[in-house]
Write a protein that holds these residues in place. Structure first.
Motif, PDB file in Angstrom:
ATOM      1  N   GLU A  28     -56.901  35.866  78.763  1.00 43.17           N
ATOM      2  CA  GLU A  28     -57.848  36.715  78.036  1.00 43.17           C
ATOM      3  C   GLU A  28     -58.979  35.893  77.420  1.00 43.17           C
ATOM      4  O   GLU A  28     -60.140  36.307  77.441  1.00 43.17           O
ATOM      5  CB  GLU A  28     -57.079  37.476  76.947  1.00 43.17           C
ATOM      6  CG  GLU A  28     -57.880  38.527  76.215  1.00 43.17           C
ATOM      7  CD  GLU A  28     -57.038  39.246  75.183  1.00 43.17           C
ATOM      8  OE1 GLU A  28     -56.874  40.472  75.300  1.00 43.17           O
ATOM      9  OE2 GLU A  28     -56.515  38.595  74.257  1.00 43.17           O
ATOM     10  N   ARG A  29     -58.653  34.712  76.889  1.00 42.74           N
ATOM     11  CA  ARG A  29     -59.630  33.920  76.142  1.00 42.74           C
ATOM     12  C   ARG A  29     -60.150  32.711  76.918  1.00 42.74           C
ATOM     13  O   ARG A  29     -61.113  32.066  76.489  1.00 42.74           O
ATOM     14  CB  ARG A  29     -59.004  33.431  74.827  1.00 42.74           C
ATOM     15  CG  ARG A  29     -58.508  34.557  73.938  1.00 42.74           C
ATOM     16  CD  ARG A  29     -57.788  34.018  72.719  1.00 42.74           C
ATOM     17  NE  ARG A  29     -57.203  35.066  71.904  1.00 42.74           N
ATOM     18  CZ  ARG A  29     -56.467  34.861  70.820  1.00 42.74           C
ATOM     19  NH1 ARG A  29     -56.242  33.612  70.410  1.00 42.74           N
ATOM     20  NH2 ARG A  29     -55.959  35.882  70.148  1.00 42.74           N
ATOM     21  N   LEU A  37     -55.933  25.042  75.843  1.00 46.12           N
ATOM     22  CA  LEU A  37     -54.802  24.724  74.967  1.00 46.12           C
ATOM     23  C   LEU A  37     -53.686  25.759  75.111  1.00 46.12           C
ATOM     24  O   LEU A  37     -52.501  25.406  75.126  1.00 46.12           O
ATOM     25  CB  LEU A  37     -55.282  24.656  73.514  1.00 46.12           C
ATOM     26  CG  LEU A  37     -54.260  24.152  72.484  1.00 46.12           C
ATOM     27  CD1 LEU A  37     -53.827  22.729  72.832  1.00 46.12           C
ATOM     28  CD2 LEU A  37     -54.844  24.206  71.073  1.00 46.12           C
ATOM     29  N   LEU A  38     -54.055  27.023  75.231  1.00 45.09           N
ATOM     30  CA  LEU A  38     -53.050  28.077  75.414  1.00 45.09           C
ATOM     31  C   LEU A  38     -52.385  27.964  76.782  1.00 45.09           C
ATOM     32  O   LEU A  38     -51.178  28.205  76.920  1.00 45.09           O
ATOM     33  CB  LEU A  38     -53.686  29.455  75.246  1.00 45.09           C
ATOM     34  CG  LEU A  38     -53.997  29.869  73.806  1.00 45.09           C
ATOM     35  CD1 LEU A  38     -54.836  31.145  73.780  1.00 45.09           C
ATOM     36  CD2 LEU A  38     -52.702  30.079  73.018  1.00 45.09           C
ATOM     37  N   PHE A  39     -53.143  27.598  77.804  1.00 46.00           N
ATOM     38  CA  PHE A  39     -52.547  27.365  79.120  1.00 46.00           C
ATOM     39  C   PHE A  39     -51.525  26.228  79.043  1.00 46.00           C
ATOM     40  O   PHE A  39     -50.433  26.317  79.626  1.00 46.00           O
ATOM     41  CB  PHE A  39     -53.620  27.025  80.155  1.00 46.00           C
ATOM     42  CG  PHE A  39     -54.293  28.227  80.756  1.00 46.00           C
ATOM     43  CD1 PHE A  39     -53.567  29.174  81.469  1.00 46.00           C
ATOM     44  CD2 PHE A  39     -55.667  28.412  80.627  1.00 46.00           C
ATOM     45  CE1 PHE A  39     -54.186  30.277  82.035  1.00 46.00           C
ATOM     46  CE2 PHE A  39     -56.293  29.507  81.195  1.00 46.00           C
ATOM     47  CZ  PHE A  39     -55.545  30.448  81.899  1.00 46.00           C
ATOM     48  N   LEU A  40     -51.867  25.174  78.325  1.00 48.45           N
ATOM     49  CA  LEU A  40     -50.950  24.052  78.166  1.00 48.45           C
ATOM     50  C   LEU A  40     -49.682  24.494  77.435  1.00 48.45           C
ATOM     51  O   LEU A  40     -48.561  24.143  77.832  1.00 48.45           O
ATOM     52  CB  LEU A  40     -51.634  22.918  77.399  1.00 48.45           C
ATOM     53  CG  LEU A  40     -50.794  21.655  77.163  1.00 48.45           C
ATOM     54  CD1 LEU A  40     -50.461  20.981  78.490  1.00 48.45           C
ATOM     55  CD2 LEU A  40     -51.546  20.686  76.233  1.00 48.45           C
ATOM     56  N   GLY A  41     -49.865  25.290  76.367  1.00 48.03           N
ATOM     57  CA  GLY A  41     -48.714  25.791  75.619  1.00 48.03           C
ATOM     58  C   GLY A  41     -47.825  26.680  76.466  1.00 48.03           C
ATOM     59  O   GLY A  41     -46.590  26.602  76.393  1.00 48.03           O
ATOM     60  N   ALA A  42     -48.435  27.526  77.297  1.00 50.10           N
ATOM     61  CA  ALA A  42     -47.660  28.392  78.192  1.00 50.10           C
ATOM     62  C   ALA A  42     -46.849  27.555  79.181  1.00 50.10           C
ATOM     63  O   ALA A  42     -45.685  27.854  79.461  1.00 50.10           O
ATOM     64  CB  ALA A  42     -48.593  29.349  78.932  1.00 50.10           C
ATOM     65  N   GLY A  43     -47.459  26.494  79.709  1.00 53.90           N
ATOM     66  CA  GLY A  43     -46.750  25.624  80.640  1.00 53.90           C
ATOM     67  C   GLY A  43     -45.588  24.893  79.987  1.00 53.90           C
ATOM     68  O   GLY A  43     -44.506  24.778  80.569  1.00 53.90           O
ATOM     69  N   LEU A  44     -45.813  24.410  78.759  1.00 54.93           N
ATOM     70  CA  LEU A  44     -44.732  23.735  78.039  1.00 54.93           C
ATOM     71  C   LEU A  44     -43.571  24.684  77.758  1.00 54.93           C
ATOM     72  O   LEU A  44     -42.399  24.316  77.912  1.00 54.93           O
ATOM     73  CB  LEU A  44     -45.264  23.145  76.726  1.00 54.93           C
ATOM     74  CG  LEU A  44     -46.150  21.906  76.838  1.00 54.93           C
ATOM     75  CD1 LEU A  44     -46.790  21.577  75.497  1.00 54.93           C
ATOM     76  CD2 LEU A  44     -45.327  20.712  77.338  1.00 54.93           C
TER      77      LEU A  44
END
Length: 402
Positions: free
Chosen positions: A135-136, A140-147
């Motif tokens: 959405e944004r 950083l959020l992509f990295l958090g989702a992967g972790l």
């Protein structure tokens, strides 16, 4: 439920025994057929419970496992609520998560020593961050989702689905950019999703002899015309089945999945969940429909494949799909309330909700393992009346555990 537990599940004993061996034989625990993430979590919580209880006592290990699951359950509820706010709105998300927490089977999973809620914690957190990242456009959020996906993978391998959904969104956005003649420069941020996942995956793989999950290896190595799988009719013994991937097998798998899902929803909430699901896909936005649709398609396919190849589908496997349908349930209760009591639909919503929670309460509040509570008495008798080096046969590993 934790305070009134009579006996933990058989799988709980297995996870505790693995956690006990982490200090002594870590390499073996990492290379078992199931990922080591959940026993490692229990081991970490035992470091705390061992401070105020005899460290090697059964009670300390049981309490560590139950506290671990409980905290993960609360964390998963928070992540599911935030994800639900994006999919179905704040009101439906609140009531949906509350229904999920009070359903008998999910509630018992959250107080027992089982890896389903810890897995759902990382899965829902990964899905929430992936949704926000798409959405944004946040790296950083992509990295958090992967972790989150990687940590969940260390508990149950199917948590890797977060990366799969990211790949779908990447392809769709790339196709849209090409079709409209726009720049696809921002799509590089999807790489952080893969990087985050690989950070955990490669760390785990470096300790394992076999990188791929056990069941995936079995599927890839099985001959297409002949499959070995345990069947309920054969008492769990492996049998050879030819041509097991036919339409009838998939239909039977879908039926079994629907049956288990209905049991998880305790029958009463099954109809509102189905009605709410239809209403959601009729009215939700494109991204919400795609997100929910991917989850439903993935779990239906995986569970059907599990049934076709191994002839069983557990209610525990359906916890993520149950959670999603619980988010749709308030929408179904709203529609039923308007249909049955048009004059006061809001009051009818609460009446239908309360009836369902009362129906569930009798089963939800039953102590865990209450039908096996005599196992504890058997365990005490054996301990008091046999020599320490005696050998005996038992039909349930919980007896020697206690």
């Amino acid at each position: 439920l934790i305070a009134t537990t009579a006996v933990i599940s058989t799988d709980g004993v297995t996870y505790i025994e693995r956690a006990r061996q982490i200090d002594k034989d870590f390499a073996r625990i990492v290379n078992l057929n199931e990922p080591p993430g959940y026993p490692i979590l229990i081991y970490g919580f035992h470091a705390v419970t061992g401070l105020f209880m005899p460290a090697d006592s059964t009670a300390a290990w049981v309490l560590a496992g139950q506290i671990c699951t409980f905290i993960c359950t609360i964390g998963a509820a928070m992540a599911l609520y935030l994800l639900g706010c994006k999919l179905v709105g704040q009101r439906s998300a609140f009531w949906g998560v509350l229904i999920l927490m009070l359903l008998p089977h999910p509630a018992h999973y959250g107080a027992d020593i089982l890896r389903d809620w810890p897995h759902l914690l990382f899965l829902s957190a990964g899905l929430l961050m992936l949704y926000l990242a798409v959405e944004r456009g946040s790296a950083l959020l992509f990295l958090g989702a992967g972790l989150a996906a990687g940590l969940g993978y260390a508990i149950r391998p199917e948590c890797a689905q977060v990366v799969l959904y990211g790949a779908v969104f990447f392809v769709l956005q790339a196709a849209a950019a090409i079709r409209c003649g726009k720049s696809a420069g921002k799509l590089w941020k999807y790489g952080f999703l893969v990087i985050g996942f690989l950070v955990v995956f490669l760390l785990l793989a470096s300790q394992q002899k076999n990188v791929l999950p056990f069941k995936l290896q079995r599927l890839m190595s099985a001959a297409p015309a002949e499959t070995t799988r345990p069947t309920e009719a054969a008492g769990g013994a492996p049998v050879q089945t030819a041509g097991a991937l036919g339409a009838s097998e998939w239909a039977a798998g879908t039926a079994r999945t629907a049956q288990r899902l209905t049991e998880n929803l305790f029958y009463y909430f099954a109809a509102p969940a189905a009605v709410g699901c239809v209403g959601f896909f009729r009215r939700a936005g494109r991204m919400q429909r795609l997100f929910a649709g991917l989850i439903i398609i993935f779990y239906t396919a995986v569970l059907c494949l599990l049934y076709v190849e191994w002839d069983y589908v557990s209610r525990r496997h359906l916890l993520p799909l149950t959670a999603l349908l619980c988010l749709f349930t308030p929408l179904g209760l709203d529609w039923l309330g308007k249909s049955l009591f048009a004059r006061n639909p809001r009051a009818s919503f609460y009446v239908l909700l309360c009836i369902g929670l009362v129906v569930c309460a009798a089963r939800t509040l039953k102590p865990l393992g209450h039908t096996k509570r005599h196992y504890r008495q058997v365990s005490r008798w054996i301990e008091q009346n046999t020599a320490a080096d005696s050998l005996f046969f038992t039909f349930d590993e919980r007896i020697p555990f206690y």
